[in-house]
Design a protein around this motif. Structure first.
Motif, mmCIF file in Angstrom:
data_model
loop_
_atom_site.group_PDB
_atom_site.id
_atom_site.type_symbol
_atom_site.label_atom_id
_atom_site.label_comp_id
_atom_site.label_asym_id
_atom_site.label_seq_id
_atom_site.Cartn_x
_atom_site.Cartn_y
_atom_site.Cartn_z
ATOM 1 N N LEU A 70 0.820 -1.213 0.000
ATOM 2 C CA LEU A 70 0.000 0.000 0.000
ATOM 3 C C LEU A 70 0.857 1.267 0.000
ATOM 4 C CD1 LEU A 70 -2.601 -1.264 2.579
ATOM 5 C CD2 LEU A 70 -3.176 -0.482 0.283
ATOM 6 N N THR A 101 2.435 2.477 2.665
ATOM 7 C CA THR A 101 2.199 3.252 3.886
ATOM 8 C C THR A 101 3.119 2.808 5.018
ATOM 9 O OG1 THR A 101 0.445 1.728 4.525
ATOM 10 C CG2 THR A 101 -0.214 3.719 3.361
ATOM 11 N N ARG A 151 -3.198 4.294 -4.525
ATOM 12 C CA ARG A 151 -3.878 3.910 -3.281
ATOM 13 C C ARG A 151 -5.330 4.343 -3.306
ATOM 14 N NH1 ARG A 151 0.645 5.257 -0.379
ATOM 15 N NH2 ARG A 151 0.024 7.369 0.197
ATOM 16 N N GLY A 152 -6.218 3.418 -2.988
ATOM 17 C CA GLY A 152 -7.626 3.774 -2.963
ATOM 18 C C GLY A 152 -8.260 3.766 -4.337
ATOM 19 N N THR A 164 -7.168 -1.215 -2.897
ATOM 20 C CA THR A 164 -7.893 -0.749 -1.712
ATOM 21 C C THR A 164 -7.621 -1.699 -0.563
ATOM 22 O OG1 THR A 164 -9.887 -1.948 -2.326
ATOM 23 C CG2 THR A 164 -9.721 0.350 -3.046
ATOM 24 N N PHE A 165 -8.234 -1.418 0.567
ATOM 25 C CA PHE A 165 -7.783 -2.038 1.801
ATOM 26 C C PHE A 165 -8.976 -2.393 2.686
ATOM 27 C CE2 PHE A 165 -5.991 -1.184 6.180
ATOM 28 C CZ PHE A 165 -5.206 -2.331 6.221
ATOM 29 N N SER A 174 -11.278 1.316 12.900
ATOM 30 C CA SER A 174 -10.834 1.876 11.629
ATOM 31 C C SER A 174 -11.769 2.923 11.045
ATOM 32 C CB SER A 174 -10.596 0.756 10.615
ATOM 33 O OG SER A 174 -9.521 -0.048 11.062
ATOM 34 N N MET A 221 -16.868 -1.980 5.333
ATOM 35 C CA MET A 221 -15.467 -1.874 4.911
ATOM 36 C C MET A 221 -15.253 -2.560 3.552
ATOM 37 S SD MET A 221 -13.476 -0.159 6.793
ATOM 38 C CE MET A 221 -13.277 0.588 8.391
ATOM 39 N N MET A 262 -16.671 -0.377 0.942
ATOM 40 C CA MET A 262 -15.782 0.748 0.655
ATOM 41 C C MET A 262 -14.568 0.303 -0.161
ATOM 42 S SD MET A 262 -16.013 2.932 4.213
ATOM 43 C CE MET A 262 -15.016 4.337 3.717
ATOM 44 N N ALA A 263 -14.118 -0.930 0.096
ATOM 45 C CA ALA A 263 -12.980 -1.433 -0.672
ATOM 46 C C ALA A 263 -13.358 -1.664 -2.127
ATOM 47 C CB ALA A 263 -12.459 -2.730 -0.046
ATOM 48 N N PRO A 287 -14.332 2.015 -5.197
ATOM 49 C CA PRO A 287 -13.478 2.660 -6.211
ATOM 50 C C PRO A 287 -13.170 1.761 -7.416
ATOM 51 C CG PRO A 287 -12.556 2.887 -3.999
ATOM 52 C CD PRO A 287 -13.610 1.838 -3.926
#
Lengths: 334, 334
Positions: A55, A57, A88-89, A93-94, A102, A172, A175-176, A179
Motif C-alpha cells: 500500500l 504506507t 492507493r484507494g 484498496t484495503f 478503523s 469496509m 468501501m474497498a 473505487p
C-alpha cells in the motif's frame, strides 16, 4: 498473463534502538488479475508489514529498503511518491483488521463513504466536480446492498458505533469495492469478528471479488480461512517465503517442513494436534540461512549457511527448502 | 433523543448550582470584616443613624432570614442598590455586561483562530523546532502577568508607534445601542467610522486577553492531535488514499477538538478572571473594571452582583459547552 502485483527479492528493515529489525528477507510474490491469494503466517512473520509495503504506507524515516521492488500495475510502490498515492484507494484498496477502530467515530458512515468516493471513485472524463453527489449516493447504496446490509439508506445516516462488528466489516468491504479497484488487500479481515460471522464475511468477500474479477491478497494466521477463500496460498515464516502453492496442492501435499508442521498443529478428529517446538526468531537477530532451521526436524549444515531458493516443483508448487517433504521422503523426521 | 435528555439533565442541575453559588456569595459577603451599614451611613453618621440604615437594609435580622430575603430579591431580578451611585445594581451590570461579553468573545475568537492551527501543526510535527518554540511561547503565555503584557503593548503600539488608541472603547459618538456590542451596533447603524474606532480600540485588550487562552488552546489541540494521529482510523484512511489534508483538517481535527471544546469552559474562566485586570489597564467599561472599583469602595451589593453575574455566566457557558460536546461526539450523549 502478466502479474498485477509483482514483488521481487524484497528485503526490508525497520530502524529500532537495538539496531535494524530485518522484517522481510528476499520476498518473492506475484498476484495475477482476478486471483485470490492467501498470505499465511504466524503473528510477527511480516505479513502485515508486507501489506503495508504494497500500500506504500510504511512509516517514513523508520524503514530501510535493502533490495527488491514492489510493482503494482506498473507503479513502484516503494519509491512511488505521488504516483503511489494516486494508486492507493483507486487501483488497490484495503480492508482492515479492526473494523471497530478503523472508522472515525465522529462522522456518519455516509460521510466517510462520500469522502472516499469524492477523491477515489472513477469519474467520467471532464466531470470531475459537481453533479456526483446523487450518483455517488446511489452507487454507495447499491454497494451496501451488494454486501447484504439491510436498509442501506439508513446505514448511511448511522454512526460507526451504532453498527455491529460484522456490519462494519461489510461496510469496509463495500468501501474497498466502491473505487472499482484491481486489487484488494485484506489484512486479517475476520480476526476481530465472532466465529459465526467470520465465515459469512469470507464467503462474501470471495463471491464479490470473483464476480467483479478483483484480485485479493488476504493475510491470515488461520489456515481454515485460507482454505475457505483462496486460489493460492503463500506461507511466510519470519520474513521469508517458505512455500507457494495452489490451494488443493497446498493442503494435500505440503512440501515445506514448516507448512507440514503447521497443518499438523490443527485440531482434527481422531488425531491430537502437534505443536511446533520453539518460537519465531527475533528479526533483530535472525538465524542465518533458512530462518526456520532452529525449529526444523530436517535441519542439516547447509540449512544454517545457505538460504534455500524458491524452487519449482510439479503443478506450480514453489518451495524454499533444502530438504522438502516429497513422496520419496515422506517422514518428517529423517 | 439522547441529546435532549442530556440537555434536560444539565438544565435541571442549573438551578441547584445557582443556589449554591448564591449561598457562597452571600456567606462571603457576611464574613468580610466590614460593617456594610456603617459604610453606607457615611463616616460622620451617629450610632442611631447607622442603626437606622441597618434596619432599612435588613442587616439586623438573623442570617438565614437575610439569606432567604436575598434569594427572593435575586429571583425577582433585584440585586439591590449600589451604596455609592444609588443606582440599581442590575442597571449597572446590564450596561457593562455587553462590553465584557464583546471583549471576551473576540478574545475567544482570536485564541481559536491562532491556537487551533498552531496546535495542529505542533501535534503533527511533534518535537520539531516549531513544537519546541511554541512550547516555550505557550508556557510563557500562561506565566506572563497580563497587566505587564498589556502595558508593553500600550507602550509599543500606542505610545511609540501611535498605531492604536491607548485605552477606552470608542472615540466620537457611539452608535445607537441595540445589542450593546459596539461592533455589532456600528454595523447595524452602518456607521463605518464608529466600526473602525471600535475595532481599533478592541485590538490591544482582546489580544492581551487572548494570549493565555490561545496558549491553552494550543496545548490541548496539540495533545488531541497526538492522541489521534496514530489511531487505526487514520491508518485506514491513509491506506485508502484519502488526501492528507482531508484526513488532517477534517477527520483528525474534529477528534482533536473534542478535547479542546471540553476546555472551553476553563478557557472562559481564564478570560473572565483576566478581564478584571485587562479592563482596568485599558479603561474598558466592562464588568471587570466595575468589580475592581466596587471592591475598592467596599460597595458590597455591587461586588455580590458582579460575582453572581459572572458565576451564572460561567455556569451557563459550561452548559453550552456540554451541549456542544454532545453535538460533536455522538457517543458521549448517554
Amino acid at each position: 498473463m502478466s502479474a498485477l502485483l509483482d514483488i521481487s527479492k524484497l528485503s526490508l528493515a525497520f530502524r529500532t534502538e537495538k539496531g535494524p529489525a530485518r522484517v522481510l528477507d528476499m520476498i518473492d510474490l506475484a498476484v495475477k488479475p482476478g486471483e485470490i491469494v492467501g498470505l499465511v503466517g504466524e503473528s510477527g512473520c511480516g505479513k502485515t508489514t508486507l501489506a503495508r509495503a504494497i500500500l506504500g504506507t510504511l512509516p517514513e524515516g523508520l524503514t530501510e529498503i535493502g533490495s527488491g521492488h514492489i510493482r503494482l500495475d506498473g507503479v513502484d510502490m516503494l519509491r512511488g511518491g505521488k504516483a503511489a498515492e494516486s494508486i492507493r484507494g483507486r487501483v488497490v484498496t484495503f480492508v482492515p483488521q479492526d473494523p471497530f477502530a478503523s472508522f472515525n467515530p465522529l462522522f456518519r458512515i455516509g460521510t466517510q463513504i462520500a469522502d472516499l468516493m469524492r477523491w477515489k471513485a472513477p469519474r467520467p472524463e471532464g466531470r470531475r466536480w459537481g453533479g456526483h453527489r446523487r450518483a455517488d449516493e446511489d452507487a454507495a447504496i447499491a454497494m451496501l446492498d451488494a454486501v447484504q446490509l439491510p436498509q442501506p439508506r439508513a446505514i448511511l445516516a448511522k454512526y460507526p458505533h451504532e453498527l455491529s462488528g460484522g456490519q462494519r466489516q461489510r461496510v469496509m468491504i463495500a468501501m474497498a469495492l466502491l473505487p472499482q479497484p484491481q486489487l484488494i488487500i485484506a489484512d486479517e479481515p475476520t480476526t476481530a469478528l465472532d466465529v459465526t460471522v467470520q465465515a459469512q464475511i469470507l464467503g462474501l468477500l470471495r463471491r464479490l471479488a470473483v464476480e467483479r474479477g478483483v484480485s485479493v491478497l488476504f493475510t491470515t494466521h488461520d489456515l481454515g480461512a485460507a482454505w475457505e477463500i483462496c486460489d493460492r496460498v503463500v506461507v511466510m515464516y519470519a520474513g521469508q517465503t517458505a512455500e507457494i502453492a495452489p490451494r488443493e496442492a497446498f493442503f494435500a501435499n505440503p512440501r515445506h517442513p514448516y507448512t507440514r508442521m503447521l497443518l499438523d498443529s490443527l485440531p482434527e478428529p481422531g488425531r491430537d494436534p502437534v505443536g511446533i517446538p520453539g518460537g519465531v526468531p527475533s528479526p533483530l537477530t535472525p538465524p542465518g540461512g533458512c530462518r526456520f532451521n532452529p525449529r526444523c526436524p530436517r535441519v542439516t549444515e547447509i540449512c544454517r549457511e545457505t538460504r534455500p531458493a524458491l524452487a519449482e516443483h510439479e503443478g506450480g508448487h514453489l518451495v524454499a527448502c533444502h530438504h522438502p517433504v516429497t513422496a520419496d521422503a515422506e517422514a518428517l523426521y529423517v | 433523543m439522547n441529546w435532549l435528555s442530556m440537555v434536560a439533565n444539565r438544565l435541571i442541575w442549573f438551578v441547584p448550582t445557582l443556589l449554591g453559588l448564591l449561598a457562597i456569595v452571600f456567606t462571603l459577603s457576611r464574613v468580610v470584616p466590614i460593617d456594610p451599614a456603617f459604610l453606607a451611613a457615611g463616616e460622620n453618621a451617629s450610632v442611631e443613624q447607622v442603626q437606622k440604615v441597618r434596619e432599612r437594609f435588613g442587616f439586623d435580622k438573623p442570617l438565614p432570614v437575610q439569606f432567604l430575603n436575598y434569594v427572593r430579591d435575586v429571583a425577582q431580578g433585584n440585586f439591590g442598590v449600589s451604596m455609592f451611585t444609588q443606582q440599581p445594581i442590575v442597571n449597572d451590570l446590564a450596561t457593562r455586561l455587553p462590553a465584557t461579553l464583546e471583549l471576551t468573545l473576540v478574545a475567544v475568537l482570536i485564541a481559536a483562530l491562532i491556537g487551533i492551527p498552531l496546535g495542529v501543526l505542533c501535534g503533527l510535527h511533534r518535537n520539531s523546532w516549531l513544537d519546541h518554540v511554541l512550547r516555550v511561547v505557550t508556557v510563557s503565555g500562561l506565566a506572563v502577568a497580563s497587566f505587564w503584557f498589556a502595558m508593553q503593548l500600550q507602550f509599543l503600539f500606542s505610545m511609540k508607534l501611535g498605531w492604536l488608541p491607548l485605552s477606552g472603547r470608542m472615540e466620537g459618538f457611539p452608535p445607537e445601542p441595540v445589542t450593546g456590542l459596539m461592533v455589532v451596533d456600528a454595523l447595524i447603524a452602518g456607521d463605518g467610522e464608529a466600526l473602525a474606532s471600535a475595532l481599533r480600540h478592541m485590538i490591544l485588550p482582546a489580544v492581551t486577553l487572548a494570549l493565555p487562552a490561545a496558549a491553552t488552546v494550543v496545548r490541548f489541540t496539540r495533545n488531541g492531535v497526538i492522541g489521534v494521529i496514530n489511531s487505526p482510523s487514520v491508518a485506514y484512511q491513509t491506506a485508502m488514499g484519502f488526501p492528507r489534508r482531508v484526513i488532517i483538517w477534517k477527520y483528525v481535527l474534529r477528534m482533536a477538538l473534542t478535547a479542546t471544546v471540553t476546555q472551553l469552559g476553563l478557557i472562559f474562566g481564564i478570560l473572565l478572571a483576566g478581564a478584571v485586570v485587562v479592563e482596568t489597564v485599558f479603561d474598558w467599561p466592562g464588568l471587570g473594571a466595575y468589580a475592581v472599583r466596587s471592591i475598592l469602595q467596599s460597595d458590597y451589593n455591587a461586588v455580590m452582583g458582579f460575582t453572581l453575574c459572572t458565576g451564572a455566566l460561567f455556569v451557563f457557558i459550561n452548559l453550552l459547552v456540554d451541549m456542544l460536546q454532545a453535538a460533536i461526539d455522538p457517543r458521549g450523549a448517554a
